[in-house]
Scaffold this motif. Structure first.
Motif: not given
Length: 259
Positions: A32-35, A67-70, A76-78
């Protein structure tokens, strides 16, 4: 697209890649939190085209795990682990013990639950709810809309529609906290004894607004559940329209094998 041994159609390469990335997330290789690796990195890793990787990432996003961040890519979601949504969650003993269904179920799974009340008040009954309640569309009903959290993450929205003639003399149903056991306990306190709860489920993808409210990726899977609460007199005294993040629930039902 090739054909597998025995005449079975081969699994497309982009699906295989997507499944591998999802497995890496579920196994904790990608935390979680990793790209998620970039498109160019995945192209090099799997030896495929950028188009194949883009199709694979559509599948990965549909899992609800990223989740995709522009301008940044996919992260990766937590998300907390799934919990059971069992067929005995509306047992009268839970209500008599002072716990509404969601809180009782969360406590059983060891989760920290929170309910945020978004709206309580009169509303014109939507067509589907009105039909289930046995009233005309647009008839005034009491609406109670809530957003449910598990371990700090939004997992479910629910709107209850209740007939006005039933609720007008039950002031607790207009309060943010209706008291121990929730609205079903208050209804039974006032003589509306429940005989059964009937649920209809449909799996689909979340709309943009729904994905935003539940902190999901666009197009993530959700479960749309509509419940009717029926009394021993055969009347539906509540219709609950619920939307759940699909990756947060496992549905467990007990189905009698005899009359």
């Amino acid at each position: 697209m090739g054909t597998a041994v025995g005449g079975e159609r081969a699994v497309p390469r982009y699906v295989q890649i997507a499944e591998e990335i999802v497995q890496q997330i579920r196994a904790g290789v990608l935390k979680p939190g990793e790209m998620v690796p970039s498109e160019s990195e995945l192209v090099d890793r799997y030896g495929v085209s950028g188009g194949t990787i883009r199709k694979a990432m559509v599948e990965v996003r549909a899992s609800g795990l990223v989740e995709t961040r522009h301008g940044k890519g996919s992260i990766v979601k937590d998300r907390p682990p799934v919990r059971h949504r069992s067929s005995d969650r509306f047992r009268r003993s839970h209500r008599q013990g002072g716990k509404a269904a969601y809180l009782a179920e969360s406590a059983q799974s060891g989760a920290t639950a929170k309910v945020s009340v978004l709206y309580i008040g009169p509303m014109q009954a939507p067509e589907d709810a009105a039909e289930r309640l046995g009233v005309s569309a647009g008839t005034q009903v009491l609406a109670r809309r809530r957003l449910y959290f598990r371990n700090g993450t939004p997992v479910e929205t629910a709107t209850s529609y209740l007939p006005w003639d039933v609720v007008k003399d039950i002031p607790e149903l207009f309060a943010e906290n209706p008291g121990g056991g929730g609205i079903y306990a208050r209804l039974e306190d006032h003589g509306h004894e429940f005989a059964e709860f009937v649920e209809t489920l449909q799996a689909r993808t979340a709309s943009k607004a729904e994905a935003s409210e539940l902190a999901l990726s666009p197009g993530a899977p959700v479960v749309h559940l509509v419940r009717e609460a029926r009394t021993t007199e055969g009347r539906v005294v509540e219709v609950c329209d619920t939307l759940m993040a699909a990756d947060q629930f496992i549905f467990e039902y007990r189905i009698p094998a005899s009359d």
